[in-house]
Every structure is written in C-alpha cells, then in structure tokens.
Design a protein around this motif. Structure first.
Motif, PDB file in Angstrom:
ATOM      1  N   GLU A 110      21.832   3.769   8.400  1.00 52.81           N
ATOM      2  CA  GLU A 110      23.067   3.463   7.673  1.00 52.81           C
ATOM      3  C   GLU A 110      23.053   2.019   7.169  1.00 52.81           C
ATOM      4  N   TYR A 111      22.160   1.181   7.707  1.00 48.85           N
ATOM      5  CA  TYR A 111      22.004  -0.198   7.245  1.00 48.85           C
ATOM      6  C   TYR A 111      20.763  -0.349   6.368  1.00 48.85           C
ATOM      7  N   GLY A 112      20.315   0.771   5.784  1.00 51.23           N
ATOM      8  CA  GLY A 112      19.073   0.796   5.021  1.00 51.23           C
ATOM      9  C   GLY A 112      18.914  -0.288   3.974  1.00 51.23           C
ATOM     10  N   PRO A 113      19.903  -0.506   3.086  1.00 51.60           N
ATOM     11  CA  PRO A 113      19.735  -1.534   2.052  1.00 51.60           C
ATOM     12  C   PRO A 113      19.477  -2.934   2.631  1.00 51.60           C
ATOM     13  N   LEU A 114      20.164  -3.286   3.699  1.00 48.85           N
ATOM     14  CA  LEU A 114      19.940  -4.596   4.322  1.00 48.85           C
ATOM     15  C   LEU A 114      18.561  -4.655   4.977  1.00 48.85           C
ATOM     16  N   LEU A 115      18.180  -3.585   5.638  1.00 45.80           N
ATOM     17  CA  LEU A 115      16.858  -3.535   6.282  1.00 45.80           C
ATOM     18  C   LEU A 115      15.741  -3.618   5.249  1.00 45.80           C
ATOM     19  N   ALA A 116      15.973  -3.023   4.079  1.00 43.71           N
ATOM     20  CA  ALA A 116      14.963  -3.052   3.017  1.00 43.71           C
ATOM     21  C   ALA A 116      14.743  -4.476   2.513  1.00 43.71           C
ATOM     22  N   VAL A 117      15.832  -5.207   2.298  1.00 38.23           N
ATOM     23  CA  VAL A 117      15.718  -6.606   1.853  1.00 38.23           C
ATOM     24  C   VAL A 117      14.982  -7.432   2.900  1.00 38.23           C
ATOM     25  N   GLU A 118      15.350  -7.225   4.167  1.00 36.99           N
ATOM     26  CA  GLU A 118      14.703  -7.961   5.266  1.00 36.99           C
ATOM     27  C   GLU A 118      13.208  -7.638   5.332  1.00 36.99           C
ATOM     28  N   PHE A 119      12.869  -6.372   5.201  1.00 38.05           N
ATOM     29  CA  PHE A 119      11.481  -5.918   5.255  1.00 38.05           C
ATOM     30  C   PHE A 119      10.649  -6.567   4.147  1.00 38.05           C
TER      31      PHE A 119
ATOM     32  N   CYS B 206      10.683 -11.949  -2.501  1.00 43.08           N
ATOM     33  CA  CYS B 206      12.071 -12.391  -2.524  1.00 43.08           C
ATOM     34  C   CYS B 206      12.936 -11.347  -3.232  1.00 43.08           C
ATOM     35  N   VAL B 207      14.059 -10.989  -2.622  1.00 42.15           N
ATOM     36  CA  VAL B 207      14.973 -10.008  -3.215  1.00 42.15           C
ATOM     37  C   VAL B 207      16.295 -10.697  -3.551  1.00 42.15           C
ATOM     38  N   ILE B 208      16.686 -10.574  -4.802  1.00 41.99           N
ATOM     39  CA  ILE B 208      17.912 -11.213  -5.286  1.00 41.99           C
ATOM     40  C   ILE B 208      18.874 -10.135  -5.775  1.00 41.99           C
TER      41      ILE B 208
ATOM     42  N   LEU C 125      18.045  -6.910  -8.150  1.00 44.94           N
ATOM     43  CA  LEU C 125      18.821  -5.675  -8.241  1.00 44.94           C
ATOM     44  C   LEU C 125      20.242  -6.017  -8.660  1.00 44.94           C
ATOM     45  N   THR C 126      20.797  -5.245  -9.578  1.00 47.49           N
ATOM     46  CA  THR C 126      22.165  -5.519 -10.032  1.00 47.49           C
ATOM     47  C   THR C 126      23.205  -4.728  -9.250  1.00 47.49           C
ATOM     48  N   LEU C 127      22.818  -3.605  -8.674  1.00 45.21           N
ATOM     49  CA  LEU C 127      23.741  -2.704  -7.963  1.00 45.21           C
ATOM     50  C   LEU C 127      24.887  -2.252  -8.855  1.00 45.21           C
ATOM     51  N   ARG C 128      24.637  -2.194 -10.154  1.00 48.48           N
ATOM     52  CA  ARG C 128      25.714  -1.845 -11.082  1.00 48.48           C
ATOM     53  C   ARG C 128      26.210  -0.423 -10.866  1.00 48.48           C
ATOM     54  N   GLN C 129      25.355   0.459 -10.360  1.00 48.29           N
ATOM     55  CA  GLN C 129      25.764   1.842 -10.112  1.00 48.29           C
ATOM     56  C   GLN C 129      26.407   2.017  -8.745  1.00 48.29           C
ATOM     57  N   ASP C 130      26.057   1.143  -7.790  1.00 51.22           N
ATOM     58  CA  ASP C 130      26.576   1.217  -6.425  1.00 51.22           C
ATOM     59  C   ASP C 130      26.416   2.621  -5.838  1.00 51.22           C
ATOM     60  N   ARG C 131      25.220   3.181  -6.006  1.00 50.77           N
ATOM     61  CA  ARG C 131      24.898   4.485  -5.437  1.00 50.77           C
ATOM     62  C   ARG C 131      23.581   4.393  -4.687  1.00 50.77           C
ATOM     63  N   LEU C 132      23.511   5.040  -3.530  1.00 48.53           N
ATOM     64  CA  LEU C 132      22.303   4.960  -2.721  1.00 48.53           C
ATOM     65  C   LEU C 132      21.081   5.552  -3.411  1.00 48.53           C
TER      66      LEU C 132
ATOM     67  N   SER D 163       0.867  -1.175   0.000  1.00 43.56           N
ATOM     68  CA  SER D 163       0.000   0.000   0.000  1.00 43.56           C
ATOM     69  C   SER D 163       0.907   1.229   0.000  1.00 43.56           C
ATOM     70  N   LYS D 164       0.306   2.407   0.007  1.00 44.74           N
ATOM     71  CA  LYS D 164       1.099   3.637   0.090  1.00 44.74           C
ATOM     72  C   LYS D 164       1.882   3.680   1.396  1.00 44.74           C
ATOM     73  N   ASP D 165       1.252   3.217   2.475  1.00 41.36           N
ATOM     74  CA  ASP D 165       1.942   3.198   3.771  1.00 41.36           C
ATOM     75  C   ASP D 165       3.109   2.213   3.755  1.00 41.36           C
ATOM     76  N   PHE D 166       2.926   1.081   3.091  1.00 46.51           N
ATOM     77  CA  PHE D 166       3.985   0.075   2.950  1.00 46.51           C
ATOM     78  C   PHE D 166       5.183   0.692   2.237  1.00 46.51           C
ATOM     79  N   LEU D 167       4.913   1.410   1.151  1.00 42.62           N
ATOM     80  CA  LEU D 167       5.984   2.049   0.383  1.00 42.62           C
ATOM     81  C   LEU D 167       6.678   3.123   1.213  1.00 42.62           C
ATOM     82  N   LYS D 168       5.919   3.884   1.997  1.00 45.19           N
ATOM     83  CA  LYS D 168       6.501   4.919   2.851  1.00 45.19           C
ATOM     84  C   LYS D 168       7.413   4.297   3.911  1.00 45.19           C
ATOM     85  N   GLU D 169       6.949   3.203   4.500  1.00 40.07           N
ATOM     86  CA  GLU D 169       7.757   2.525   5.516  1.00 40.07           C
ATOM     87  C   GLU D 169       9.073   2.032   4.913  1.00 40.07           C
ATOM     88  N   LEU D 170       8.996   1.520   3.702  1.00 38.26           N
ATOM     89  CA  LEU D 170      10.194   1.068   3.001  1.00 38.26           C
ATOM     90  C   LEU D 170      11.135   2.247   2.742  1.00 38.26           C
TER      91      LEU D 170
END
Length: 253
Positions: A86-95, A102-104, A130-137, A72-79
């Motif tokens: 500072e651990y945002g990317p890991l927390l996002a995958v966990e969330f 599934c996040v690959i 996600l490829t992370l080819r840019q490696d930018r937040l 939902s919109k709230d789900f997206l906001k929470e994400l």
C-alpha cells in the motif's frame, strides 16, 4: 518572423536555464503525443519544466553513485513487485534513489500533457520526473517502468524523453516502442497475460487472482484491460484513482 511575445518567452526560459549552469537550450526533447504537434509555446514550457526538474534534483544532493549495470530485468521486476504494498509509490522512489536514480515529483505546467520524463544531468546523474497528473496507480506504475527503461536503454548526456503516456498507442518510434514493451512485459509477461482468466474473462475476481499470482497491484491489470479494450468506463474502481498523490503531500496540485 517570431512575435515579440514568443521571443520574450523563449528568452525568459533561456535565461532561467542558463542560471542553472547547464546547456539545456540545446537539449533535444522527445514527446509522445500520438503524432500531435505541439506549439512553440509548449516547447518553451517543456524546457522550463525540465530545467525545474534538474534544479530540484540538484537540491536533493543524492549521495549514491549510479551504476548503469544495476538495471536489469530482475531490477525491473523487483521495482514492479513494490506495487503490491500500500506504500508502493514511496517504496519505489526509495528503491530507485538507493540505486542512484533521482526521482522528482513535479506537476506539469498549464497547457502541457506530461506524465513522466527521463534524462541525465551534466554530471551523468540519471533523473526520472513524474507529474502525477492522472493520480492513478495504473498510470503511475506504467509511467515509472517506462522511464526506468529509458534510463537503462536510451538516455545519454544529449537526449531527454518527455512522455505523455495516457493516450499512448503503438508508437512508431523504436525507443518509445521498446520502453512500452519492456514496461508492459515486466508488469505482466505476455505469455502469462494471454492465457490468464483476467484477459479471457475479465472480472474483479479474475483480476484479483492474477494480481496475487504476479504479486503486482490489481490496478495494473485493470489498467491493462482498459487500455487494450479501449473501454475506459470499466473497472474504474480498481485503477487506484486518487491513490498516488496522497503519498507526496508536500506538493501543490
């Protein structure tokens, strides 16, 4: 007539995909590259890359069942607010995985320009790659939100979205345009953006001010300014270059 090399490449990809037990040879791929056509060789590589993503998703054996109404919109906001950590990317995958998505992380094949993908396995399991080819937040968070919107609004058992978002402009495709709009407005609501000091008088201090107000990482705001102005040489120190892959050290880049 197809050359022997092209036929051979296509057959190799088909055989690999068939070993997964899925009908991915018939999957329709959508790739946003500002209208640039891509070669048949790239098409085979895309099929192979997506098949590898599905294979890795199955190996994860995610136990949580996905319920579509969880997004939902709230789900997206929470994400989006997880970017504040500072651990945002890991927390996002966990969330996302706690909600059955599934996040690959899968680097792109040589000769392809992929930032992310959204699809479903044959059992209905949604997968974001996600490829992370840019490696930018800033690229990470926009790509992630874009792909989650695809899962929410567009992905069914028959379509797969493979996106190059780094050079993305206003897309003529309605689904891509919707994913862009919702991702952009989730991270920085339009009404807030146009009135903000970061938009009117962009600087490190105004970017920091808006990031605190919205509880999102300043890289997202810096990336928005760079994208809208086309001045990619400004605020380079704020976009989180080199700050994503380090969270996923088990991958070869």
């Amino acid at each position: 007539l197809k050359s022997k090399t092209k036929v051979n490449a296509e057959e190799q990809v088909k055989k690999f995909i068939e070993r997964l037990g899925s009908n991915y040879t018939a999957t329709a791929f959508k790739r946003t590259l500002n209208g640039d056509a891509y070669s048949p060789t790239t098409v085979y590589k895309l099929h192979a890359w997506v098949a590898r993503v599905v294979q890795k998703s199955r190996e994860k054996k995610l136990a949580v069942e996905f319920k579509k109404d969880c997004i939902s919109k709230d789900f997206l906001k929470e994400l989006a607010h997880l970017s504040w950590s500072e651990y945002g990317p890991l927390l996002a995958v966990e969330f996302l995985e706690k909600n059955g998505i599934c996040v690959i992380i899968e680097p792109p094949l040589t000769g392809t320009a992929i930032d992310g993908a959204a699809l479903k396995d044959t059992d209905g399991r949604p997968i974001i790659a996600l490829t992370l080819r840019q490696d930018r937040l800033d690229n990470f968070w926009f790509t992630l939100l874009h792909e989650v919107v695809h899962i929410w609004k567009h992905v069914d058992s028959n379509n797969t979205f493979v996106d190059d978002l780094e050079t993305l402009k206003d897309s003529a495709d309605k689904m891509e345009a919707e994913a862009n709009r919702i991702a952009r407005d989730t991270l920085i609501p339009r009404i807030v953006w146009k009135r903000s000091s970061a938009y009117l008088t962009p600087s490190k201090s105004t970017i920091d001010e808006l990031s605190r107000e919205l509880r999102i990482h300043p890289s997202i705001i810096a990336g928005r300014i760079r994208r809208e102005t086309g001045q990619y040489n400004q605020f380079s120190e704020l976009v989180g270059q080199g700050e994503v892959r380090k969270h996923f050290p088990n991958h070869i880049w």
